[in-house]
Design a protein around this motif. Structure first.
Motif, PDB file in Angstrom:
ATOM      1  N   UNK A 296      -3.942 -15.804 -14.101  1.00 44.92           N
ATOM      2  CA  UNK A 296      -5.208 -15.434 -14.756  1.00 44.92           C
ATOM      3  C   UNK A 296      -5.241 -15.766 -16.237  1.00 44.92           C
ATOM      4  N   UNK A 297      -4.563 -16.801 -16.678  1.00 49.64           N
ATOM      5  CA  UNK A 297      -4.466 -17.237 -18.075  1.00 49.64           C
ATOM      6  C   UNK A 297      -3.789 -16.185 -18.970  1.00 49.64           C
ATOM      7  N   UNK A 298      -3.363 -15.078 -18.339  1.00 50.55           N
ATOM      8  CA  UNK A 298      -2.824 -13.941 -19.108  1.00 50.55           C
ATOM      9  C   UNK A 298      -1.331 -13.751 -18.826  1.00 50.55           C
ATOM     10  N   UNK A 299      -0.969 -13.935 -17.581  1.00 47.87           N
ATOM     11  CA  UNK A 299       0.399 -13.628 -17.134  1.00 47.87           C
ATOM     12  C   UNK A 299       1.145 -14.911 -16.776  1.00 47.87           C
TER      13      UNK A 299
ATOM     14  N   UNK B 101       0.847  -1.207   0.000  1.00 50.46           N
ATOM     15  CA  UNK B 101       0.000   0.000   0.000  1.00 50.46           C
ATOM     16  C   UNK B 101       0.879   1.253   0.000  1.00 50.46           C
ATOM     17  N   UNK B 102       2.003   1.172   0.737  1.00 45.82           N
ATOM     18  CA  UNK B 102       2.867   2.361   0.801  1.00 45.82           C
ATOM     19  C   UNK B 102       3.559   2.613  -0.541  1.00 45.82           C
ATOM     20  N   UNK B 103       3.619   1.605  -1.398  1.00 48.00           N
ATOM     21  CA  UNK B 103       4.282   1.782  -2.696  1.00 48.00           C
ATOM     22  C   UNK B 103       3.351   2.410  -3.728  1.00 48.00           C
ATOM     23  N   UNK B 104       2.076   2.457  -3.384  1.00 46.77           N
ATOM     24  CA  UNK B 104       1.094   3.095  -4.256  1.00 46.77           C
ATOM     25  C   UNK B 104       1.175   2.558  -5.694  1.00 46.77           C
ATOM     26  N   UNK B 105       1.132   1.256  -5.821  1.00 45.95           N
ATOM     27  CA  UNK B 105       1.277   0.619  -7.129  1.00 45.95           C
ATOM     28  C   UNK B 105       0.003   0.788  -7.955  1.00 45.95           C
ATOM     29  N   UNK B 106       0.145   0.859  -9.279  1.00 43.93           N
ATOM     30  CA  UNK B 106      -1.068   0.967 -10.098  1.00 43.93           C
ATOM     31  C   UNK B 106      -1.798  -0.372 -10.103  1.00 43.93           C
ATOM     32  N   UNK B 107      -3.133  -0.374 -10.131  1.00 42.94           N
ATOM     33  CA  UNK B 107      -3.829  -1.663 -10.245  1.00 42.94           C
ATOM     34  C   UNK B 107      -3.447  -2.334 -11.566  1.00 42.94           C
TER      35      UNK B 107
ATOM     36  N   UNK C  24      -5.373  -9.777  -5.179  1.00 40.76           N
ATOM     37  CA  UNK C  24      -6.303 -10.164  -6.256  1.00 40.76           C
ATOM     38  C   UNK C  24      -7.647  -9.509  -5.934  1.00 40.76           C
ATOM     39  N   UNK C  25      -8.017  -8.562  -6.788  1.00 45.65           N
ATOM     40  CA  UNK C  25      -9.296  -7.881  -6.555  1.00 45.65           C
ATOM     41  C   UNK C  25     -10.358  -8.493  -7.469  1.00 45.65           C
ATOM     42  N   UNK C  26     -11.591  -8.198  -7.174  1.00 46.39           N
ATOM     43  CA  UNK C  26     -12.653  -8.718  -8.035  1.00 46.39           C
ATOM     44  C   UNK C  26     -12.576  -8.087  -9.419  1.00 46.39           C
ATOM     45  N   UNK C  27     -12.172  -6.818  -9.493  1.00 44.91           N
ATOM     46  CA  UNK C  27     -12.071  -6.197 -10.831  1.00 44.91           C
ATOM     47  C   UNK C  27     -10.922  -6.804 -11.626  1.00 44.91           C
ATOM     48  N   UNK C  28      -9.833  -7.161 -10.935  1.00 45.77           N
ATOM     49  CA  UNK C  28      -8.726  -7.810 -11.647  1.00 45.77           C
ATOM     50  C   UNK C  28      -9.182  -9.177 -12.159  1.00 45.77           C
ATOM     51  N   UNK C  29      -9.967  -9.871 -11.338  1.00 52.34           N
ATOM     52  CA  UNK C  29     -10.464 -11.189 -11.773  1.00 52.34           C
ATOM     53  C   UNK C  29     -11.359 -11.026 -13.013  1.00 52.34           C
ATOM     54  N   UNK C  30     -12.185  -9.977 -13.001  1.00 53.41           N
ATOM     55  CA  UNK C  30     -13.029  -9.716 -14.182  1.00 53.41           C
ATOM     56  C   UNK C  30     -12.160  -9.412 -15.401  1.00 53.41           C
ATOM     57  N   UNK C  31     -11.084  -8.679 -15.159  1.00 50.29           N
ATOM     58  CA  UNK C  31     -10.150  -8.322 -16.253  1.00 50.29           C
ATOM     59  C   UNK C  31      -9.564  -9.601 -16.861  1.00 50.29           C
ATOM     60  N   UNK C  32      -9.171 -10.536 -15.980  1.00 52.50           N
ATOM     61  CA  UNK C  32      -8.636 -11.819 -16.475  1.00 52.50           C
ATOM     62  C   UNK C  32      -9.676 -12.543 -17.324  1.00 52.50           C
ATOM     63  N   UNK C  33     -10.894 -12.631 -16.760  1.00 55.75           N
ATOM     64  CA  UNK C  33     -11.942 -13.365 -17.498  1.00 55.75           C
ATOM     65  C   UNK C  33     -12.208 -12.705 -18.848  1.00 55.75           C
ATOM     66  N   UNK C  34     -12.234 -11.367 -18.856  1.00 60.44           N
ATOM     67  CA  UNK C  34     -12.518 -10.676 -20.120  1.00 60.44           C
ATOM     68  C   UNK C  34     -11.462 -11.005 -21.170  1.00 60.44           C
ATOM     69  N   UNK C  35     -10.217 -11.099 -20.725  1.00 69.47           N
ATOM     70  CA  UNK C  35      -9.162 -11.448 -21.685  1.00 69.47           C
ATOM     71  C   UNK C  35      -9.249 -12.909 -22.102  1.00 69.47           C
ATOM     72  N   UNK C  36      -9.727 -13.743 -21.186  1.00 70.25           N
ATOM     73  CA  UNK C  36      -9.624 -15.197 -21.398  1.00 70.25           C
ATOM     74  C   UNK C  36     -10.788 -15.791 -22.190  1.00 70.25           C
ATOM     75  N   UNK C  37     -11.996 -15.438 -21.800  1.00 70.58           N
ATOM     76  CA  UNK C  37     -13.120 -16.193 -22.380  1.00 70.58           C
ATOM     77  C   UNK C  37     -14.335 -15.299 -22.611  1.00 70.58           C
ATOM     78  N   UNK C  38     -15.006 -15.545 -23.723  1.00 72.63           N
ATOM     79  CA  UNK C  38     -16.262 -14.832 -23.988  1.00 72.63           C
ATOM     80  C   UNK C  38     -17.291 -15.245 -22.945  1.00 72.63           C
TER      81      UNK C  38
END
Ligand SMILES: Cc1cc2nc3c(=O)[nH]c(=O)nc-3n(C[C@H](O)[C@H](O)[C@H](O)COP(=O)(O)OP(=O)(O)OC[C@H]3O[C@@H](n4cnc5c(N)ncnc54)[C@H](O)[C@@H]3O)c2cc1C
Length: 885
Positions: free
Chosen positions: A657-660, A587-593, A777-791
């Motif tokens: 996430x099938x992406x990385x 959190x202190x590193x303020x990393x981008x999502x 692992x956030x829920x939005x990141x999980x959605x991002x993975x799914x969007x890249x992975x499967x229709x």
């Protein structure tokens, strides 16, 4: 105002007239003599009296001793001093007091600290509220009247609303367990009960039993006077030179520059002392730099320079051992007789896991011809005799024996009072298996009872002046607030207490502390429960927790009063401590999502962070190669155990996430699994989205197991002994591979280990919302993975969501690991349940306080080690019960 001496002279043990002892009316209802009884008049009791008076509450303090000072009243042995610098080991609550008192030395002597506490008692007019030479013997909670009834050793009964034990962590001397104790005809002294008139050792033959802090301080002084000195040592302790001297102008100037800020820094620090925190671990620098830092710390002297030379001294055994060996070398360099030197070298505990001592020429004392060390490990004490001490080999004759045998620490003084709470529950019984507290301050079944620096608080692991002030302030602020709200009783809840006990243990378990048989563990007292007693989480962190409890309207407490009852139940810290620290650093590193990055950027970012992680254990061999995936060649990395083969084989599928990620991206976890399961782990890559979307990954996964099964022998494996495992999206691939293998008649899979698997894209299970944010692992990141992975249409396909398979029977036995703070937790749990319902042999390990990414963090997050071990054990069991072909 009477002087202390005058006060002691006029002290009586007569009837109590305390209700208005400070001239105030009681603010609380009920037939009490006083609002608050305080037991103990040391650092804690004195400040309590001062604060309670400020609140307008009546208070009576009882103290066994004939004067104030507590530790500094009793421990008058020669050489007694503090081991935290006096500039820090003093009250901070009053700026004028802080300004006016000047210490003469860096580490003040016992007489100087005692006169400071006497000065404080006089300056704030506290003596009138203290009943000296009076011990509280029993305390019983009266549930009908909601008050405590106390009895003293002079037969007084006192009723009070609140009962505060300020009885100290190191105030109950340990009784001697040595046979023959009491037979000795000469002089006997205990360092913890030293005679006020002092002891003259001139020309005498003296034996000292013990080599803890008090012994190490007193031995050089006793050696100067005595004719002969024999020291009986059971366990050698690490000791650091104090480098005592006049209070340094430099340090004083630094503190005086902004005294308030200096004190505040101490309050928010780790140990209650404002010191710079090292940024690197000992193994992260060269041996030369390491030794340079140790040398500097040794020449500066003191506990904090040494333990703080690197940031991992108390968590990393290898780092710790470099310091331990450095100190042993110093001992060997100082003590001329090699046998004595070796006996003085501690080898049975890591440095710092027993309280290290500060000394003034301790080791050099053994170079004097009249000073002898008896190593009780080699020549144990048989008995104390009329004339001395008999060891197995020698009869020693003494004029004087000094017992420096320590204390029944942290709980001894509390349970030595017969305290009975609700429904006749005795505190000694409740704590028989180890103390149970909420915040180290309160305990269930004992309303309105507080223990200052009690077990489960930082206490003895800190500068206790700071910890005492924090506890006293917290208790007094609370009492003031309850009074305003008309609350009569406060008591922690079962859930809050159990959660705190767990948190205290979790913290201890990620450190090296439990490896020592120390008084921190209760190990010095025969029959005492072996539980780690203090809280290792640090003073600043602990203070923040206590503040948060109040901010959350007394989370974990039940408040009861005129017509109102409030129970704000809950657990204040649920995350594993090392996981929480890691999240704090992130959190202190303020990393981008990650999901705000392009896929290319996200991959580059992950590759970069992987360079920073710990490598994991060594394995016998690592081989990189390629295998034919479903449509093209893909990478694999094979980890072979060091033991002679052949070995069973485990196909591992990485997370990301099938992406990385790739074949080498979960390297530390694969190494760990290889070493612990003694199996070949082959990390098999699969095609990644968005370039190659569903079903590329499971198709490659199935191709991978077919390829391994076909050439198990040439890979060094045992034919037919093949299991699969994976993490996150990789666990999704592994689960699908098991279903495909079953449906395609092979290859046979002996078992599946699914670490935080993705199992169903279609269900909105509650963990997805509960843990949507804040746990990597956030829920939005999980959605991002799914969007890249499967229709969306493909997501219900069991090859993408294995939980949706129509039939889960006949699948290989499984271990499913889920993490409490993971959006995917309930998907994993649902899959484990569904497999069980289908008749599959399943173990579900629900990892408490863990997050999605914490179990693979080998050598970084120690708290996940048990889950990694469970994964390896499961693999071994699969192979033990499977049939090789
Ligand atoms: C030799 C020695 C050196 C230390 N050096 C340091 C140091 O450098 N830095 C540091 O942070 N800490 C040090 N400590 C720890 C020290 O105990 C605390 O710093 C601090 O003094 C504790 O204050 P207290 O008021 O909580 O308890 P204490 O000072 O222990 O006072 C508790 C008092 O309660 C009284 N009492 C207990 N039970 C009863 C009863 N049933 N009825 C009536 N009275 C009772 C006792 O007689 C005692 O006087 C040292 C401890 C020892 C033994």
């Amino acid at each position: 105002m009477k002087s202390l001496a005058e006060h002691e002279g006029t002290m009586t043990n007569g009837g109590i007239d305390v209700a208005n002892s400070n001239g105030n009316e009681s603010n609380l209802p009920g037939a009490t003599d006083v609002d608050v009884v305080v037991v103990g008049a040391g650092f804690a009791g004195l400040y309590l009296l001062h604060r309670l008076r400020g609140l307008g509450m009546s208070a009576q303090c009882f103290e066994t001793a004939a004067g104030v000072g507590g530790t500094w009243y009793w421990n008058r042995y020669p050489g007694a001093r503090c081991d935290v610098e006096s500039i820090d080991y003093s009250y901070s609550f009053d700026a004028e007091l802080d300004e006016e008192w000047r210490w003469s030395e860096r580490y003040a002597t016992q007489p100087e600290i005692l006169s400071y506490l006497e000065h404080v008692a006089g300056r704030f007019d506290l003596l009138q509220d203290i009943r000296f030479s009076t011990r509280v013997e029993a305390a019983t909670w009266d549930d009908e009247q909601s008050l405590w009834r106390l009895r003293t050793d002079v037969g007084e009964d006192v009723a009070c609303r609140h009962y505060v034990m300020a009885t100290g962590c190191l105030s109950q001397p340990k009784t001697s367990e040595i046979e023959g104790h009491g037979r000795f005809g000469g002089e006997i002294y205990f360092t913890s009960r030293w005679p006020h008139e002092g002891v003259d050792f001139s020309g005498k033959r003296v034996g000292v039993i013990g080599t803890g802090s008090s012994a190490i301080q007193s031995i050089p002084v006793i050696a100067k006077q005595s004719k002969e000195l024999t020291v009986f040592q059971r366990t050698p302790n690490f000791s650091i030179p104090a480098r005592n001297g006049p209070d340094t102008a430099e340090k004083r100037a630094a503190a005086d520059r902004d005294r308030a800020a200096y004190r505040e820094q101490a309050r928010r620090s780790r140990a209650g002392v404002p010191v710079e925190v090292a940024e690197s671990g000992a193994m992260m620098v060269s041996e030369e730099e390491r030794n340079e830092r140790f040398e500097k710390a040794w020449s500066v002297g003191g506990l904090f320079a040494t333990i703080g030379a690197f940031n991992d001294m108390l968590v990393n055994l290898t780092s710790n051992e470099t310091l331990a060996e450095f100190i042993r070398d110093k001992i060997r360099g100082i003590v001329k007789d090699p046998v004595t030197a070796e006996a003085l070298c501690p080898t049975n505990h890591p440095f710092g896991t027993k309280r290290p001592c500060l000394d003034d020429n301790y080791y050099d004392t053994y170079n004097q011809p009249h000073v002898k060390l008896v190593d009780l490990l080699k020549d144990p004490i048989q008995t104390i005799t009329e004339t001395g001490i008999d060891t197995a080999a020698v009869s020693h004759t003494f004029f004087t024996i000094v017992f420096a045998t320590g204390f029944d620490a942290m709980t001894g003084a509390i349970v030595s009072v017969d305290i009975t709470g609700r429904k006749g529950l005795r505190l000694a019984d409740k704590w028989a298996e180890g103390p149970k507290t909420y915040l180290g301050l309160t305990t269930v079944g004992f309303p309105n009872f507080f223990a200052i620096t009690g077990p489960g608080s930082p206490s003895v692991l800190s500068n206790m002046a700071v910890s005492i002030e924090q506890h006293v302030d917290w208790v007094c602020d609370l009492l003031g607030d309850l009074c305003k709200r008309g609350v009569d009783t406060i008591e922690p809840t079962e859930m809050a207490e159990a959660g705190w006990v767990q948190h205290v243990n979790d913290y201890a378990d990620i450190t090296l502390y439990p490896r020592a048989n120390s008084w921190y563990m209760g190990a010095n007292v025969p029959g005492k429960a072996r539980v780690f007693l203090p809280y290792v989480g640090g003073v600043g962190n602990y203070r923040a927790i206590c503040e948060e409890v109040v901010e959350k309207d007394y989370l974990g407490f039940t408040l009861d009063g005129e017509g109102q009852r409030q129970c704000n139940d809950g657990i204040i810290r649920r995350l594993q401590p090392d996981v929480a620290i890691m999240l704090g650093v992130m959190a202190s590193m303020d990393l981008p999502p990650l999901e705000s990055l392009s896929v290319g950027e996200a991959r580059a970012f992950i590759a970069e962070t992987q360079k920073q992680r710990a490598p994991g254990p060594d394995v016998g061999e690592i081989v990189d190669g390629q295998f034919p995936g479903a449509t093209r060649d893909l990478d694999y990395r094979l980890y072979r155990p060091a033991s002679p083969g052949p070995h069973p084989i485990v196909a591992y599928f990485h997370g990301g996430g099938w992406v990385l990620g790739g074949a080498a991206s979960d390297d530390p976890l694969c190494r760990d699994l290889c070493v612990q399961s003694d199996a070949i782990i082959i990390s098999m890559d699969y095609r990644h989205a968005p370039e190659e979307r569903f079903p590329a990954a499971p198709d490659d996964g199935y191709a991978a197991v077919q390829w391994i099964a076909d050439r198990a022998e040439s890979l060094g494996g045992v034919p037919g002994q093949l299991a699969v495992t994976g993490w996150s999206a990789g666990a999704n691939v592994a689960a699908v591979v098991c279903q495909t293998s079953r449906d395609s008649q092979g290859p046979a899979i002996a078992g599946q280990v699914l670490l935080t698997p993705v199992t169903d894209a279609t269900k909105a299970l509650s963990s997805k919302a509960e843990n949507a944010e804040g746990y990597v692992l956030t829920s939005t990141l999980m959605d991002w993975f799914w969007d890249h992975y499967a229709d969306p249409i493909d997501r219900a396909n069991p090859k993408a969501s294995p939980l949706r398979a129509a039939d889960l029977s006949e699948l290989p036995p499984a271990l499913v690991v889920t993490c409490e703070f993971d959006p995917l937790r309930d998907e994993g749990a649902a899959y484990a349940d569904a497999l069980t319902a289908a008749g599959v042999d399943v173990e579900h390990l629900s990892a408490r306080g863990q997050i999605h990414t914490s179990i693979p963090a080998v050598d970084m997050l120690r708290s996940g080690a048990y889950a990694r071990q469970a994964m390896a054990t499961a693999l071994k069991q699969f192979f033990a019960t499977s049939v090789s072909v």
